[in-house]
Write a protein that holds these residues in place. Sequence first.
Motif, PDB file in Angstrom:
ATOM      1  N   SER A 334     -13.077 -18.349  11.655  1.00 15.11           N
ATOM      2  CA  SER A 334     -13.250 -18.900  13.123  1.00 15.11           C
ATOM      3  C   SER A 334     -12.540 -20.092  13.366  1.00 15.11           C
ATOM      4  O   SER A 334     -12.563 -21.110  12.680  1.00 15.11           O
ATOM      5  N   PRO A 335     -11.615 -20.421  14.435  1.00 16.11           N
ATOM      6  CA  PRO A 335     -10.889 -21.385  14.329  1.00 16.11           C
ATOM      7  C   PRO A 335     -11.970 -22.772  14.914  1.00 16.11           C
ATOM      8  O   PRO A 335     -11.431 -23.955  14.605  1.00 16.11           O
ATOM      9  N   SER A 336     -12.989 -22.262  15.372  1.00 14.79           N
ATOM     10  CA  SER A 336     -14.009 -23.695  15.532  1.00 14.79           C
ATOM     11  C   SER A 336     -14.327 -24.327  14.362  1.00 14.79           C
ATOM     12  O   SER A 336     -14.669 -25.526  14.081  1.00 14.79           O
ATOM     13  N   ASP A 337     -13.992 -23.606  13.053  1.00 16.95           N
ATOM     14  CA  ASP A 337     -14.380 -24.508  11.802  1.00 16.95           C
ATOM     15  C   ASP A 337     -13.306 -25.225  11.414  1.00 16.95           C
ATOM     16  O   ASP A 337     -13.296 -25.992  10.387  1.00 16.95           O
ATOM     17  N   LEU A 338     -12.348 -25.304  12.117  1.00 18.17           N
ATOM     18  CA  LEU A 338     -11.057 -26.197  11.584  1.00 18.17           C
ATOM     19  C   LEU A 338     -11.161 -27.494  12.365  1.00 18.17           C
ATOM     20  O   LEU A 338     -11.729 -27.619  13.538  1.00 18.17           O
ATOM     21  N   PRO A 339     -10.786 -28.505  11.630  1.00 23.00           N
ATOM     22  CA  PRO A 339     -10.610 -29.701  12.351  1.00 23.00           C
ATOM     23  C   PRO A 339      -9.482 -29.704  13.470  1.00 23.00           C
ATOM     24  O   PRO A 339      -8.761 -28.841  13.665  1.00 23.00           O
ATOM     25  N   THR A 340      -9.754 -30.855  14.155  1.00 19.79           N
ATOM     26  CA  THR A 340      -9.089 -30.632  15.640  1.00 19.79           C
ATOM     27  C   THR A 340      -7.578 -30.472  15.659  1.00 19.79           C
ATOM     28  O   THR A 340      -6.890 -29.765  16.219  1.00 19.79           O
ATOM     29  N   VAL A 341      -6.998 -31.267  14.596  1.00 19.29           N
ATOM     30  CA  VAL A 341      -5.484 -31.118  14.516  1.00 19.29           C
ATOM     31  C   VAL A 341      -5.188 -29.807  13.945  1.00 19.29           C
ATOM     32  O   VAL A 341      -4.128 -29.169  14.272  1.00 19.29           O
ATOM     33  N   MET A 342      -5.860 -29.073  13.238  1.00 14.05           N
ATOM     34  CA  MET A 342      -5.703 -27.676  12.692  1.00 14.05           C
ATOM     35  C   MET A 342      -5.758 -26.774  13.958  1.00 14.05           C
ATOM     36  O   MET A 342      -4.925 -25.656  13.769  1.00 14.05           O
ATOM     37  N   ARG A 343      -6.520 -26.950  14.644  1.00 13.60           N
ATOM     38  CA  ARG A 343      -7.112 -26.020  15.876  1.00 13.60           C
ATOM     39  C   ARG A 343      -5.623 -25.966  16.905  1.00 13.60           C
ATOM     40  O   ARG A 343      -5.306 -25.182  17.427  1.00 13.60           O
ATOM     41  N   LYS A 344      -5.171 -27.594  16.892  1.00 13.26           N
ATOM     42  CA  LYS A 344      -4.099 -27.566  17.576  1.00 13.26           C
ATOM     43  C   LYS A 344      -2.808 -26.830  17.264  1.00 13.26           C
ATOM     44  O   LYS A 344      -2.160 -26.040  17.917  1.00 13.26           O
ATOM     45  N   ALA A 345      -2.749 -26.914  15.942  1.00 14.50           N
ATOM     46  CA  ALA A 345      -1.638 -25.992  15.423  1.00 14.50           C
ATOM     47  C   ALA A 345      -1.663 -24.679  15.563  1.00 14.50           C
ATOM     48  O   ALA A 345      -0.854 -23.683  15.803  1.00 14.50           O
ATOM     49  N   PHE A 346      -2.903 -23.924  15.364  1.00 12.74           N
ATOM     50  CA  PHE A 346      -3.325 -22.522  15.660  1.00 12.74           C
ATOM     51  C   PHE A 346      -3.147 -22.226  17.159  1.00 12.74           C
ATOM     52  O   PHE A 346      -2.662 -21.158  17.299  1.00 12.74           O
ATOM     53  N   ASP A 347      -3.664 -23.294  17.853  1.00 16.97           N
ATOM     54  CA  ASP A 347      -3.418 -22.982  19.493  1.00 16.97           C
ATOM     55  C   ASP A 347      -1.859 -22.826  19.897  1.00 16.97           C
ATOM     56  O   ASP A 347      -1.461 -21.705  20.564  1.00 16.97           O
ATOM     57  N   LEU A 348      -0.998 -23.583  19.132  1.00 16.57           N
ATOM     58  CA  LEU A 348       0.375 -23.415  19.785  1.00 16.57           C
ATOM     59  C   LEU A 348       0.911 -22.297  18.784  1.00 16.57           C
ATOM     60  O   LEU A 348       1.821 -21.653  19.683  1.00 16.57           O
ATOM     61  N   ALA A 349       0.590 -21.962  17.943  1.00 16.46           N
ATOM     62  CA  ALA A 349       1.174 -20.549  17.349  1.00 16.46           C
ATOM     63  C   ALA A 349       0.636 -19.642  17.934  1.00 16.46           C
ATOM     64  O   ALA A 349       1.583 -18.522  18.071  1.00 16.46           O
ATOM     65  N   ARG A 350      -0.411 -19.585  18.673  1.00 19.20           N
ATOM     66  CA  ARG A 350      -1.032 -18.245  19.215  1.00 19.20           C
ATOM     67  C   ARG A 350      -0.338 -18.091  20.451  1.00 19.20           C
ATOM     68  O   ARG A 350      -0.469 -17.279  21.221  1.00 19.20           O
ATOM     69  N   GLY A 351       0.301 -19.342  21.286  1.00 24.77           N
ATOM     70  CA  GLY A 351       1.124 -19.371  22.318  1.00 24.77           C
ATOM     71  C   GLY A 351       0.344 -19.509  23.572  1.00 24.77           C
ATOM     72  O   GLY A 351       0.839 -19.360  24.466  1.00 24.77           O
TER      73      GLY A 351
END
Length: 351
Positions: A334-351
Amino acid sequence: MRDPAKASDLLDWYDRHARDLPWRVSPADRARGVMPDPYRIWMSEIMLQQTTVAAVKEYFRAFTERWPTVGALAAAEDAEVMAAWAGLGYYARARNLLKCARVVAKDYGGTFPAVHDELLKLPGVGPYTAAAISAIAFDDAQTVVDGNVERVMARLHDEHTPLPAAKPVLTAYAAALTPSERPGDYAQAVMDLGATICTPKRPACGLCPWRRSCSAWAEGTAAELPKKSPKARKPVRRGTAYLARRVDGAWLLETRPEKGLLGGMLGWPGTDWLDVTVDAPQEAPPIRAEWKTVAGEARHTFTHFHLILTVKTALVPMERVPERGAFVELADFSPSDLPTVMRKAFDLARG
Protein backbone atom coordinates in the motif's frame (compact mmCIF):
# COMPACT_ATOMS: atom_id res chain seq x y z
CA MET A 1 -2.00 52.64 32.69
CA ARG A 2 -2.92 49.25 31.26
CA ASP A 3 -4.49 46.64 33.51
CA PRO A 4 -2.32 43.56 34.00
CA ALA A 5 -3.37 40.43 32.14
CA LYS A 6 -5.43 38.06 34.25
CA ALA A 7 -5.83 34.32 33.82
CA SER A 8 -9.51 34.67 34.76
CA ASP A 9 -10.20 36.90 31.75
CA LEU A 10 -8.69 34.33 29.41
CA LEU A 11 -10.55 31.45 31.09
CA ASP A 12 -13.86 33.30 30.69
CA TRP A 13 -13.10 33.64 26.99
CA TYR A 14 -12.07 29.96 26.76
CA ASP A 15 -15.32 28.82 28.38
CA ARG A 16 -17.16 30.39 25.44
CA HIS A 17 -14.74 29.78 22.57
CA ALA A 18 -12.73 26.60 23.29
CA ARG A 19 -11.92 24.63 20.15
CA ASP A 20 -13.61 21.26 19.75
CA LEU A 21 -10.68 18.84 19.39
CA PRO A 22 -10.88 15.02 19.44
CA TRP A 23 -8.46 14.68 22.37
CA ARG A 24 -9.94 17.50 24.43
CA VAL A 25 -12.45 17.50 27.29
CA SER A 26 -14.55 20.65 26.98
CA PRO A 27 -14.44 23.20 29.83
CA ALA A 28 -18.10 22.48 30.58
CA ASP A 29 -17.48 18.74 30.91
CA ARG A 30 -14.34 19.39 32.93
CA ALA A 31 -16.34 21.57 35.32
CA ARG A 32 -18.61 18.56 35.85
CA GLY A 33 -15.64 16.47 36.91
CA VAL A 34 -14.79 14.76 33.60
CA MET A 35 -11.00 14.53 33.33
CA PRO A 36 -9.02 13.90 30.12
CA ASP A 37 -7.48 10.51 29.41
CA PRO A 38 -3.71 10.98 29.88
CA TYR A 39 -3.12 8.47 27.06
CA ARG A 40 -5.04 10.64 24.61
CA ILE A 41 -3.35 13.83 25.81
CA TRP A 42 0.09 12.22 25.46
CA MET A 43 -0.78 10.87 22.00
CA SER A 44 -2.00 14.26 20.79
CA GLU A 45 1.02 16.11 22.15
CA ILE A 46 3.47 13.74 20.46
CA MET A 47 1.60 14.03 17.16
CA LEU A 48 1.35 17.82 17.41
CA GLN A 49 5.11 18.31 17.70
CA GLN A 50 6.03 20.41 14.62
CA THR A 51 2.71 19.41 13.01
CA THR A 52 -0.57 21.32 12.62
CA VAL A 53 -3.84 20.45 14.34
CA ALA A 54 -5.50 20.00 10.93
CA ALA A 55 -2.92 17.39 9.89
CA VAL A 56 -3.08 15.54 13.21
CA LYS A 57 -6.84 15.11 13.69
CA GLU A 58 -7.39 12.15 11.36
CA TYR A 59 -4.17 10.41 12.44
CA PHE A 60 -5.22 10.79 16.07
CA ARG A 61 -8.66 9.32 15.40
CA ALA A 62 -7.16 6.42 13.44
CA PHE A 63 -4.58 5.62 16.12
CA THR A 64 -6.96 5.82 19.07
CA GLU A 65 -9.62 3.75 17.30
CA ARG A 66 -7.08 1.08 16.39
CA TRP A 67 -5.18 1.23 19.70
CA PRO A 68 -7.61 2.68 22.28
CA THR A 69 -5.32 2.18 25.29
CA VAL A 70 -1.61 2.47 25.97
CA GLY A 71 -1.55 -1.31 26.54
CA ALA A 72 -3.00 -1.94 23.10
CA LEU A 73 -0.42 0.32 21.50
CA ALA A 74 2.39 -1.30 23.49
CA ALA A 75 1.37 -4.72 22.12
CA ALA A 76 1.27 -3.54 18.49
CA GLU A 77 3.79 -4.63 15.87
CA ASP A 78 6.41 -2.01 15.06
CA ALA A 79 5.70 -2.24 11.32
CA GLU A 80 1.97 -1.65 11.87
CA VAL A 81 2.55 1.50 13.89
CA MET A 82 5.18 2.86 11.50
CA ALA A 83 2.86 2.24 8.54
CA ALA A 84 -0.04 3.98 10.32
CA TRP A 85 2.24 6.96 11.03
CA ALA A 86 3.36 7.25 7.38
CA GLY A 87 2.78 10.72 6.00
CA LEU A 88 2.78 12.49 9.38
CA GLY A 89 6.54 13.08 9.25
CA TYR A 90 9.25 13.35 11.92
CA TYR A 91 9.33 9.58 12.23
CA ALA A 92 11.46 9.47 15.38
CA ARG A 93 8.21 10.41 17.11
CA ALA A 94 6.62 7.14 16.02
CA ARG A 95 9.56 5.12 17.32
CA ASN A 96 9.43 6.98 20.64
CA LEU A 97 5.66 6.51 20.74
CA LEU A 98 6.13 2.74 20.81
CA LYS A 99 9.03 2.88 23.25
CA CYS A 100 7.06 5.10 25.63
CA ALA A 101 3.90 2.98 25.42
CA ARG A 102 5.90 -0.13 26.28
CA VAL A 103 7.59 1.54 29.24
CA VAL A 104 4.24 2.75 30.59
CA ALA A 105 2.70 -0.68 30.10
CA LYS A 106 5.64 -2.52 31.70
CA ASP A 107 6.88 -0.18 34.42
CA TYR A 108 3.76 1.81 35.32
CA GLY A 109 1.03 -0.83 35.01
CA GLY A 110 -0.46 0.78 31.90
CA THR A 111 -1.15 4.10 33.67
CA PHE A 112 0.69 7.31 32.88
CA PRO A 113 2.43 8.75 35.96
CA ALA A 114 0.80 11.88 37.34
CA VAL A 115 4.09 13.28 38.65
CA HIS A 116 5.85 15.71 36.30
CA ASP A 117 9.35 14.40 37.07
CA GLU A 118 8.25 10.83 36.33
CA LEU A 119 6.81 11.89 32.99
CA LEU A 120 10.21 13.36 32.07
CA LYS A 121 11.74 9.89 32.40
CA LEU A 122 9.58 8.49 29.57
CA PRO A 123 11.04 8.07 26.05
CA GLY A 124 10.23 10.98 23.78
CA VAL A 125 8.78 13.12 26.59
CA GLY A 126 10.68 16.38 26.97
CA PRO A 127 9.99 19.42 29.17
CA TYR A 128 7.18 20.82 26.99
CA THR A 129 5.34 17.49 26.61
CA ALA A 130 5.70 16.65 30.31
CA ALA A 131 4.33 20.06 31.27
CA ALA A 132 1.41 19.72 28.83
CA ILE A 133 0.44 16.25 30.10
CA SER A 134 0.80 17.38 33.73
CA ALA A 135 -1.34 20.47 33.24
CA ILE A 136 -3.99 19.18 30.86
CA ALA A 137 -4.43 15.61 32.11
CA PHE A 138 -3.72 16.08 35.81
CA ASP A 139 -4.42 19.80 36.50
CA ASP A 140 -0.91 20.35 37.80
CA ALA A 141 0.08 24.02 37.62
CA GLN A 142 2.90 23.56 35.10
CA THR A 143 3.93 26.26 32.62
CA VAL A 144 3.16 25.07 29.09
CA VAL A 145 4.96 27.00 26.33
CA ASP A 146 4.63 26.17 22.64
CA GLY A 147 4.92 28.42 19.59
CA ASN A 148 1.45 29.86 20.14
CA VAL A 149 2.21 30.73 23.76
CA GLU A 150 5.54 32.33 22.82
CA ARG A 151 3.75 34.55 20.31
CA VAL A 152 1.07 35.58 22.81
CA MET A 153 3.65 36.37 25.49
CA ALA A 154 5.89 38.33 23.12
CA ARG A 155 2.96 40.53 22.11
CA LEU A 156 1.46 40.84 25.57
CA HIS A 157 4.78 42.24 26.86
CA ASP A 158 5.97 43.86 23.61
CA GLU A 159 9.11 41.73 23.83
CA HIS A 160 11.45 42.40 20.90
CA THR A 161 14.27 40.00 21.79
CA PRO A 162 14.38 37.58 18.83
CA LEU A 163 13.69 33.89 19.14
CA PRO A 164 15.24 31.54 20.08
CA ALA A 165 17.18 33.81 22.49
CA ALA A 166 13.86 35.09 23.87
CA LYS A 167 12.62 31.65 25.00
CA PRO A 168 13.67 31.96 28.70
CA VAL A 169 12.13 35.45 28.94
CA LEU A 170 8.87 34.36 27.31
CA THR A 171 8.71 31.27 29.53
CA ALA A 172 9.11 33.47 32.61
CA TYR A 173 6.24 35.68 31.40
CA ALA A 174 4.08 32.59 30.88
CA ALA A 175 4.97 31.18 34.31
CA ALA A 176 3.94 34.42 36.02
CA LEU A 177 0.44 34.11 34.51
CA THR A 178 -0.13 30.37 35.07
CA PRO A 179 -2.88 30.01 37.71
CA SER A 180 -3.11 27.39 40.46
CA GLU A 181 -6.81 26.86 39.65
CA ARG A 182 -7.83 25.32 36.31
CA PRO A 183 -4.24 25.16 34.99
CA GLY A 184 -5.24 22.53 32.41
CA ASP A 185 -7.95 24.71 30.92
CA TYR A 186 -5.65 27.74 31.12
CA ALA A 187 -2.84 25.96 29.21
CA GLN A 188 -5.26 25.07 26.42
CA ALA A 189 -6.78 28.57 26.51
CA VAL A 190 -3.45 30.29 25.80
CA MET A 191 -2.76 27.87 22.94
CA ASP A 192 -6.26 28.46 21.54
CA LEU A 193 -5.78 32.22 21.80
CA GLY A 194 -2.58 31.98 19.75
CA ALA A 195 -4.11 29.61 17.21
CA THR A 196 -7.35 31.50 16.60
CA ILE A 197 -6.96 35.17 17.64
CA CYS A 198 -3.29 36.07 18.22
CA THR A 199 -2.30 34.47 14.92
CA PRO A 200 1.08 34.93 13.17
CA LYS A 201 -0.42 37.16 10.49
CA ARG A 202 -3.26 39.65 10.89
CA PRO A 203 -4.00 39.04 14.60
CA ALA A 204 -7.66 39.74 15.45
CA CYS A 205 -6.83 42.09 18.31
CA GLY A 206 -10.39 43.44 18.48
CA LEU A 207 -11.60 40.00 19.64
CA CYS A 208 -8.81 39.35 22.15
CA PRO A 209 -9.73 39.08 25.85
CA TRP A 210 -6.28 40.43 26.75
CA ARG A 211 -6.32 43.37 24.34
CA ARG A 212 -6.42 46.07 27.02
CA SER A 213 -3.48 44.39 28.79
CA CYS A 214 -1.43 43.96 25.62
CA SER A 215 1.62 46.20 25.27
CA ALA A 216 2.12 45.36 21.59
CA TRP A 217 -1.48 46.33 20.82
CA ALA A 218 -0.92 49.66 22.57
CA GLU A 219 2.34 50.23 20.68
CA GLY A 220 1.02 48.99 17.32
CA THR A 221 3.72 46.33 17.06
CA ALA A 222 1.67 43.12 17.37
CA ALA A 223 1.99 42.09 13.72
CA GLU A 224 5.82 42.18 13.84
CA LEU A 225 6.18 40.01 16.94
CA PRO A 226 7.71 37.72 17.91
CA LYS A 227 11.01 38.64 16.34
CA LYS A 228 13.04 35.75 14.96
CA SER A 229 16.71 35.39 14.22
CA PRO A 230 17.46 34.69 10.53
CA LYS A 231 17.46 31.00 9.68
CA ALA A 232 20.50 29.40 8.11
CA ARG A 233 20.03 28.40 4.49
CA LYS A 234 19.16 24.72 4.14
CA PRO A 235 21.63 22.60 2.20
CA VAL A 236 20.54 20.48 -0.78
CA ARG A 237 21.20 16.75 -0.89
CA ARG A 238 20.83 14.33 -3.77
CA GLY A 239 20.25 10.60 -3.98
CA THR A 240 18.73 7.85 -6.10
CA ALA A 241 15.71 5.68 -5.30
CA TYR A 242 15.42 2.28 -6.99
CA LEU A 243 11.92 1.00 -7.66
CA ALA A 244 12.08 -2.62 -8.76
CA ARG A 245 8.91 -4.49 -9.66
CA ARG A 246 8.82 -8.24 -10.18
CA VAL A 247 6.89 -9.63 -13.12
CA ASP A 248 4.15 -10.84 -10.76
CA GLY A 249 3.62 -7.28 -9.49
CA ALA A 250 5.57 -7.52 -6.21
CA TRP A 251 7.65 -4.46 -5.21
CA LEU A 252 11.16 -4.50 -3.78
CA LEU A 253 11.20 -2.61 -0.46
CA GLU A 254 13.44 -2.37 2.56
CA THR A 255 13.05 -1.27 6.16
CA ARG A 256 15.38 1.61 6.86
CA PRO A 257 17.84 1.32 9.78
CA GLU A 258 16.34 2.00 13.20
CA LYS A 259 18.63 4.98 13.75
CA GLY A 260 18.70 7.91 11.37
CA LEU A 261 16.24 9.73 9.16
CA LEU A 262 13.02 7.78 8.47
CA GLY A 263 14.36 5.13 10.86
CA GLY A 264 12.29 1.96 10.95
CA MET A 265 10.13 3.04 8.02
CA LEU A 266 9.46 1.03 4.89
CA GLY A 267 10.94 2.54 1.74
CA TRP A 268 12.68 2.08 -1.59
CA PRO A 269 16.30 0.93 -1.59
CA GLY A 270 18.58 3.75 -2.62
CA THR A 271 21.90 5.51 -2.40
CA ASP A 272 23.14 7.70 0.42
CA TRP A 273 21.79 11.25 0.39
CA LEU A 274 24.81 13.50 -0.09
CA ASP A 275 25.32 17.26 -0.06
CA VAL A 276 25.51 18.36 -3.69
CA THR A 277 28.41 20.69 -2.92
CA VAL A 278 30.55 17.86 -1.49
CA ASP A 279 30.10 14.70 -3.53
CA ALA A 280 27.78 12.84 -5.90
CA PRO A 281 26.04 9.66 -4.68
CA GLN A 282 27.49 6.43 -6.04
CA GLU A 283 25.16 4.05 -7.83
CA ALA A 284 23.89 1.31 -5.48
CA PRO A 285 21.18 -0.75 -7.22
CA PRO A 286 19.65 -3.35 -4.88
CA ILE A 287 19.20 -6.00 -7.56
CA ARG A 288 20.71 -6.81 -10.95
CA ALA A 289 18.41 -5.32 -13.60
CA GLU A 290 18.14 -3.02 -16.57
CA TRP A 291 17.47 0.24 -14.78
CA LYS A 292 15.69 3.14 -16.48
CA THR A 293 15.77 6.69 -15.20
CA VAL A 294 12.34 8.29 -14.84
CA ALA A 295 11.88 11.80 -16.22
CA GLY A 296 11.72 14.41 -13.48
CA GLU A 297 12.82 14.37 -9.85
CA ALA A 298 11.18 13.63 -6.52
CA ARG A 299 11.73 16.61 -4.25
CA HIS A 300 11.12 16.79 -0.51
CA THR A 301 12.09 19.13 2.31
CA PHE A 302 13.13 17.84 5.71
CA THR A 303 13.79 19.94 8.79
CA HIS A 304 17.46 20.47 8.03
CA PHE A 305 17.83 20.01 4.27
CA HIS A 306 16.17 19.80 0.87
CA LEU A 307 16.31 16.42 -0.90
CA ILE A 308 16.27 15.76 -4.64
CA LEU A 309 15.83 12.13 -5.65
CA THR A 310 16.53 10.62 -9.06
CA VAL A 311 14.08 7.75 -9.54
CA LYS A 312 15.05 4.60 -11.42
CA THR A 313 12.76 1.70 -12.24
CA ALA A 314 13.23 -1.88 -13.41
CA LEU A 315 11.14 -4.97 -14.15
CA VAL A 316 12.81 -8.13 -12.86
CA PRO A 317 12.13 -11.85 -13.38
CA MET A 318 10.72 -14.10 -10.64
CA GLU A 319 13.96 -15.93 -9.99
CA ARG A 320 16.12 -12.83 -9.48
CA VAL A 321 17.30 -12.45 -5.85
CA PRO A 322 17.86 -8.96 -4.44
CA GLU A 323 21.06 -7.95 -2.69
CA ARG A 324 19.08 -5.65 -0.37
CA GLY A 325 15.48 -5.57 0.75
CA ALA A 326 12.68 -8.03 0.10
CA PHE A 327 9.80 -8.27 -2.33
CA VAL A 328 6.36 -7.36 -0.97
CA GLU A 329 3.45 -9.04 -2.72
CA LEU A 330 1.16 -6.70 -4.62
CA ALA A 331 -1.79 -7.60 -2.37
CA ASP A 332 0.23 -6.55 0.69
CA PHE A 333 1.62 -3.34 -0.78
CA SER A 334 0.00 0.00 0.00
CA PRO A 335 1.65 3.28 -1.06
CA SER A 336 -0.04 4.96 1.93
CA ASP A 337 2.23 2.94 4.23
CA LEU A 338 5.27 4.74 2.83
CA PRO A 339 6.68 8.01 4.19
CA THR A 340 5.90 11.06 2.06
CA VAL A 341 9.24 11.23 0.22
CA MET A 342 8.92 7.56 -0.78
CA ARG A 343 5.37 8.12 -2.00
CA LYS A 344 6.62 11.00 -4.12
CA ALA A 345 9.15 8.68 -5.75
CA PHE A 346 6.39 6.11 -6.35
CA ASP A 347 4.05 8.70 -7.86
CA LEU A 348 6.82 9.91 -10.18
CA ALA A 349 7.58 6.38 -11.31
CA ARG A 350 3.90 5.67 -11.89
CA GLY A 351 3.79 8.61 -14.24
